[in-house]
Motif scaffolding. Structure first.
Motif, PDB file in Angstrom:
ATOM      1  N   ALA A 229       0.950  -1.462  -0.098  1.00 16.67           N
ATOM      2  CA  ALA A 229       0.146   0.402  -0.012  1.00 16.67           C
ATOM      3  C   ALA A 229       0.928   1.010   0.070  1.00 16.67           C
ATOM      4  O   ALA A 229       0.370   2.373  -0.726  1.00 16.67           O
ATOM      5  CB  ALA A 229      -1.172   0.229   1.142  1.00 16.67           C
ATOM      6  N   LEU A 230       2.401   1.460   0.647  1.00 14.03           N
ATOM      7  CA  LEU A 230       2.611   2.491   0.472  1.00 14.03           C
ATOM      8  C   LEU A 230       3.294   2.761  -0.351  1.00 14.03           C
ATOM      9  O   LEU A 230       3.795   3.656  -1.322  1.00 14.03           O
ATOM     10  CB  LEU A 230       4.134   1.793   1.496  1.00 14.03           C
ATOM     11  CG  LEU A 230       3.643   1.822   2.657  1.00 14.03           C
ATOM     12  CD1 LEU A 230       4.935   1.491   3.455  1.00 14.03           C
ATOM     13  CD2 LEU A 230       2.956   2.507   3.500  1.00 14.03           C
ATOM     14  N   GLN A 231       3.258   1.647  -1.551  1.00 15.84           N
ATOM     15  CA  GLN A 231       3.900   2.197  -3.056  1.00 15.84           C
ATOM     16  C   GLN A 231       2.650   2.476  -3.977  1.00 15.84           C
ATOM     17  O   GLN A 231       3.336   3.240  -4.976  1.00 15.84           O
ATOM     18  CB  GLN A 231       3.931   0.701  -4.104  1.00 15.84           C
ATOM     19  CG  GLN A 231       4.749   0.033  -2.970  1.00 15.84           C
ATOM     20  CD  GLN A 231       5.296  -1.573  -3.956  1.00 15.84           C
ATOM     21  OE1 GLN A 231       4.668  -1.729  -4.916  1.00 15.84           O
ATOM     22  NE2 GLN A 231       6.231  -2.303  -3.269  1.00 15.84           N
ATOM     23  N   VAL A 232       1.535   3.329  -3.296  1.00 17.44           N
ATOM     24  CA  VAL A 232       0.390   3.751  -4.028  1.00 17.44           C
ATOM     25  C   VAL A 232       0.516   4.788  -3.431  1.00 17.44           C
ATOM     26  O   VAL A 232      -1.520   5.748  -4.230  1.00 17.44           O
ATOM     27  CB  VAL A 232      -0.596   2.497  -4.144  1.00 17.44           C
ATOM     28  CG1 VAL A 232       0.060   1.650  -5.125  1.00 17.44           C
ATOM     29  CG2 VAL A 232      -1.437   1.903  -3.128  1.00 17.44           C
ATOM     30  N   ILE A 233       0.698   5.484  -2.267  1.00 16.84           N
ATOM     31  CA  ILE A 233       0.735   6.653  -2.012  1.00 16.84           C
ATOM     32  C   ILE A 233       1.332   7.666  -1.745  1.00 16.84           C
ATOM     33  O   ILE A 233       2.898   7.800  -2.222  1.00 16.84           O
ATOM     34  CB  ILE A 233      -0.151   5.762  -0.110  1.00 16.84           C
ATOM     35  CG1 ILE A 233       0.921   6.048   0.334  1.00 16.84           C
ATOM     36  CG2 ILE A 233      -0.656   5.422  -0.197  1.00 16.84           C
ATOM     37  CD1 ILE A 233       0.703   6.057   2.181  1.00 16.84           C
ATOM     38  N   ASP A 234       0.951   8.909  -1.405  1.00 19.28           N
ATOM     39  CA  ASP A 234       1.955   9.693  -1.384  1.00 19.28           C
ATOM     40  C   ASP A 234       2.441   9.765  -0.356  1.00 19.28           C
ATOM     41  O   ASP A 234       1.447  10.147   1.230  1.00 19.28           O
ATOM     42  CB  ASP A 234       1.345  11.247  -1.293  1.00 19.28           C
ATOM     43  CG  ASP A 234       2.277  12.497  -1.434  1.00 19.28           C
ATOM     44  OD1 ASP A 234       3.531  12.439  -1.360  1.00 19.28           O
ATOM     45  OD2 ASP A 234       2.510  13.083  -2.099  1.00 19.28           O
ATOM     46  N   LEU A 235       3.803   9.046   0.159  1.00 27.13           N
ATOM     47  CA  LEU A 235       4.134   9.244   1.737  1.00 27.13           C
ATOM     48  C   LEU A 235       4.158  10.384   2.540  1.00 27.13           C
ATOM     49  O   LEU A 235       5.245  10.586   3.513  1.00 27.13           O
ATOM     50  CB  LEU A 235       5.641   8.620   1.471  1.00 27.13           C
ATOM     51  CG  LEU A 235       5.582   6.625   0.565  1.00 27.13           C
ATOM     52  CD1 LEU A 235       7.090   6.534   0.969  1.00 27.13           C
ATOM     53  CD2 LEU A 235       5.013   6.244   1.748  1.00 27.13           C
ATOM     54  N   THR A 236       4.729  11.250   1.840  1.00 23.69           N
ATOM     55  CA  THR A 236       4.619  13.040   2.308  1.00 23.69           C
ATOM     56  C   THR A 236       3.682  13.461   2.815  1.00 23.69           C
ATOM     57  O   THR A 236       3.175  14.422   4.112  1.00 23.69           O
ATOM     58  CB  THR A 236       5.471  14.351   1.215  1.00 23.69           C
ATOM     59  OG1 THR A 236       4.287  14.146   0.428  1.00 23.69           O
ATOM     60  CG2 THR A 236       6.344  13.503   0.063  1.00 23.69           C
ATOM     61  N   GLU A 237       2.313  12.395   3.022  1.00 22.48           N
ATOM     62  CA  GLU A 237       1.009  12.960   3.286  1.00 22.48           C
ATOM     63  C   GLU A 237       0.998  11.687   4.335  1.00 22.48           C
ATOM     64  O   GLU A 237       0.621  10.797   4.395  1.00 22.48           O
ATOM     65  CB  GLU A 237       0.074  13.034   2.419  1.00 22.48           C
ATOM     66  CG  GLU A 237      -0.302  14.159   1.572  1.00 22.48           C
ATOM     67  CD  GLU A 237      -0.576  15.202   1.565  1.00 22.48           C
ATOM     68  OE1 GLU A 237      -1.368  15.223   2.945  1.00 22.48           O
ATOM     69  OE2 GLU A 237       0.232  16.173   0.882  1.00 22.48           O
ATOM     70  N   ARG A 238       1.296  12.322   5.721  1.00 24.95           N
ATOM     71  CA  ARG A 238       1.313  11.259   6.462  1.00 24.95           C
ATOM     72  C   ARG A 238       0.037  11.233   7.548  1.00 24.95           C
ATOM     73  O   ARG A 238      -0.166   9.788   7.524  1.00 24.95           O
ATOM     74  CB  ARG A 238       1.511  12.523   8.101  1.00 24.95           C
ATOM     75  CG  ARG A 238       1.926  11.564   9.474  1.00 24.95           C
ATOM     76  CD  ARG A 238       2.090  12.672  10.247  1.00 24.95           C
ATOM     77  NE  ARG A 238       2.648  11.547  11.777  1.00 24.95           N
ATOM     78  CZ  ARG A 238       1.963  12.134  12.278  1.00 24.95           C
ATOM     79  NH1 ARG A 238       1.139  12.896  11.790  1.00 24.95           N
ATOM     80  NH2 ARG A 238       1.955  11.470  13.824  1.00 24.95           N
ATOM     81  N   GLU A 239      -0.768  11.751   6.813  1.00 29.18           N
ATOM     82  CA  GLU A 239      -3.038  11.169   7.458  1.00 29.18           C
ATOM     83  C   GLU A 239      -3.315   9.933   5.800  1.00 29.18           C
ATOM     84  O   GLU A 239      -3.457   9.060   6.782  1.00 29.18           O
ATOM     85  CB  GLU A 239      -3.994  12.423   7.715  1.00 29.18           C
ATOM     86  CG  GLU A 239      -3.506  13.083   8.577  1.00 29.18           C
ATOM     87  CD  GLU A 239      -3.264  12.624   9.543  1.00 29.18           C
ATOM     88  OE1 GLU A 239      -3.957  11.406   9.696  1.00 29.18           O
ATOM     89  OE2 GLU A 239      -2.342  12.676  10.156  1.00 29.18           O
ATOM     90  N   SER A 240      -2.013   9.917   4.878  1.00 33.59           N
ATOM     91  CA  SER A 240      -2.411   8.710   4.146  1.00 33.59           C
ATOM     92  C   SER A 240      -2.137   7.784   4.494  1.00 33.59           C
ATOM     93  O   SER A 240      -1.966   6.632   4.353  1.00 33.59           O
ATOM     94  CB  SER A 240      -1.894   9.395   2.921  1.00 33.59           C
ATOM     95  OG  SER A 240      -2.742  10.624   2.627  1.00 33.59           O
ATOM     96  N   LEU A 241      -0.194   8.093   5.284  1.00 33.08           N
ATOM     97  CA  LEU A 241       0.483   7.054   4.959  1.00 33.08           C
ATOM     98  C   LEU A 241      -0.486   6.359   5.971  1.00 33.08           C
ATOM     99  O   LEU A 241      -0.329   5.037   6.708  1.00 33.08           O
ATOM    100  CB  LEU A 241       1.291   7.318   5.765  1.00 33.08           C
ATOM    101  CG  LEU A 241       2.538   6.923   6.449  1.00 33.08           C
ATOM    102  CD1 LEU A 241       3.323   5.567   5.295  1.00 33.08           C
ATOM    103  CD2 LEU A 241       3.956   6.808   6.860  1.00 33.08           C
ATOM    104  N   ARG A 242      -0.683   7.371   7.252  1.00 36.13           N
ATOM    105  CA  ARG A 242      -1.874   6.440   8.709  1.00 36.13           C
ATOM    106  C   ARG A 242      -2.825   5.625   8.054  1.00 36.13           C
ATOM    107  O   ARG A 242      -3.315   4.430   8.521  1.00 36.13           O
ATOM    108  CB  ARG A 242      -2.537   7.659  10.022  1.00 36.13           C
ATOM    109  CG  ARG A 242      -2.767   7.173  10.792  1.00 36.13           C
ATOM    110  CD  ARG A 242      -3.633   8.064  11.463  1.00 36.13           C
ATOM    111  NE  ARG A 242      -2.800   9.658  11.652  1.00 36.13           N
ATOM    112  CZ  ARG A 242      -2.058   9.848  13.104  1.00 36.13           C
ATOM    113  NH1 ARG A 242      -2.591   8.118  13.918  1.00 36.13           N
ATOM    114  NH2 ARG A 242      -1.685  10.311  13.158  1.00 36.13           N
ATOM    115  N   ALA A 243      -3.784   6.111   7.455  1.00 31.27           N
ATOM    116  CA  ALA A 243      -4.889   5.249   6.391  1.00 31.27           C
ATOM    117  C   ALA A 243      -4.872   4.335   6.159  1.00 31.27           C
ATOM    118  O   ALA A 243      -5.434   3.134   5.666  1.00 31.27           O
ATOM    119  CB  ALA A 243      -5.464   6.770   6.241  1.00 31.27           C
TER     120      ALA A 243
END
Length: 455
Positions: A32-46
């Motif tokens: 899942a980490l490969q398809v999100i913007d890692l600079t968006e912390r809340e996206s990482l949390r989600a």
């Protein structure tokens, strides 16, 4: 620390905290980490929450550990301070309280500013020197200096602006302010944990920062809040267990061979039994008798197991419960259908005749039970004993327990203590366990497994 190291450490910390995370789910999170913007912390949390969290009760522990392994900031790297408001490093406390009041009203729209303000307040008030080169960090000095709870009356006056007090508007405003205060307190606690983790190591603080999930909380160590949450778990847990039992019975054997019908049917095929006929399986709903130690040492365990037993009463033709400390009394009357849980427990403590001298005496309780209620145990009865088998060095009345056990269809003993503590001090666990099979039952997970097997 690389992202891979943080990922591995975070997943390991979740497992240590009692959250069930399989290797496959850990790999799903990594993908899942490969398809999100890692600079968006809340996206990482989600992304992590979607792949690793299974139950709502696991979310608070997950969020605490996420904030430790993926902090919003690092000491000395806060970024720019919000332009509005006084400088937190030099402003007087009244100015800071004014700024806090402004942020509390807008916590829902400006959570980032409230979190940044909380970090600045921890930097200013939360530091206490420990030794050269080291600091201790605490939440209490921050909350004591700013006293967010004392801002309630002022904020209500601003929000209501002369409107009538006591109505719906005040209730909504009070909830809004309360949410803001809780958000600020959580932000302070989160930053204090982050600072301690930076100095002491994330792994060390992670082990003490998260309590086990509710279903893994030790019955003998439950707090008052835990017990209230456990009570709310009773009926959902009973429904899940009943559903599992229904499936278990449906998938079980269909019955024994009906030899007469099978032979008669084979006559049409020259005596070859091509079709077998089975006797329908007779459903068995046993009677249940619960004998429960309700002394202070196991009170939370006894309360929860009694409540769960009564939530499962549909599985039994009859349920009778008896409580004891150093004498015994029937407490079935307190658990009639529809009774309020808290009221039933309060009445039980006040009205039941279970205490003579206040010291647990299993031997006397067994003898009194056999004398007064011996007819409650019969060939259709499952006898369930709940307690830690600690009898203050009194005679154990083993023969009495042996007679009761022999007269029941099944007998079980649930002990909330770890097996390693059995037979220590005044425990007679092995002696009693030689008569009635004794099972360790320290939390909801173990209790659920046992009840499923019992019913």
């Amino acid at each position: 620390m690389s992202l891979l190291d943080r990922h591995v450490g975070f997943v390991h910390a979740l497992r240590e905290a009692g959250l069930p995370v399989s290797p496959a789910e850990g790999l799903d999170a990594a993908r899942a980490l490969q398809v999100i913007d890692l600079t968006e912390r809340e996206s990482l949390r989600a992304a992590y929450a979607a792949t690793l969290v299974k139950r709502p009760s696991h979310r608070p522990g997950f969020d605490t550990l996420f904030d430790l392994w993926f902090p919003a900031s690092t000491t000395g790297l806060y970024g720019s301070r919000p332009a509005a408001g006084p400088d937190p490093r030099t402003a007087e406390v009244p100015e800071l309280r004014d700024r806090l009041a402004e942020l509390l009203l807008e916590a829902g729209e400006r959570p980032g500013e409230l979190d940044a303000f909380a970090r600045e307040m921890v930097e200013r008030f939360g530091r206490q020197p420990a030794s050269p080169g080291r600091q201790n960090w605490f939440s209490y000095p921050v909350l004591r200096a700013l006293s967010p709870e004392t801002l309630m009356a002022r904020l209500l006056a601003e929000v209501l602006a002369g409107a009538e007090r006591g109505g719906l508007a005040e209730k909504v405003a009070r909830e809004r302010v309360t949410r803001g205060i809780r958000r600020f307190e959580e932000a302070v606690s989160t930053d204090v944990r982050r600072r301690i983790a930076e100095e002491s190591g994330i792994e060390r603080i992670a082990r003490s920062a998260v309590r086990p999930p509710l279903e893994q909380v030790d019955f003998l160590r439950t707090t008052k809040a835990d017990l209230a949450r456990l009570r709310r778990e009773v009926h959902p847990l009973a429904r899940r267990l009943a559903a599992r039992l229904t499936v278990k019975h449906r998938l079980g054997h269909r019955g024994r061979l009906d030899f007469r019908r099978t032979v008669r049917a084979s006559l049409s095929t020259g005596g070859v039994p091509l079709t077998t006929h089975l006797k329908p399986r007779r459903p068995h709903k046993p009677e249940l008798v619960v004998l429960c130690d309700v002394s202070d040492s196991v009170a939370s365990f006894a309360h929860f197991t009694l409540l769960l037993t009564y939530a499962l009463r549909e599985q039994f033709t009859k349920v009778r419960a008896f409580g004891f400390v150093d004498t015994v009394d029937e407490i079935t009357r307190f658990f009639v259908p529809g009774a309020d849980v808290a009221e039933a427990m309060t009445r039980l403590a006040q009205e039941a005749d279970m205490v003579r001298f206040g010291r647990t005496d299993y031997g006397r309780a067994f003898e009194r039970f056999a004398e007064r209620y011996g007819d409650a145990v019969g060939p259709k009865t499952s006898l369930l004993i709940l307690g830690d088998a600690r009898s203050n060095y009194q005679p154990p009345a083993l023969e009495t327990l042996r007679r009761l056990s022999a007269g029941a269809r099944h007998a079980y003993w649930l002990n909330p203590e770890p097996v390693a503590q059995w037979d220590t001090g005044d425990s007679s666990a092995t002696a009693y366990g030689g008569i009635v099979p004794m099972h360790e039952c320290r939390n909801v997970v173990q209790l659920s497994a046992f009840i499923e097997e019992l019913a």
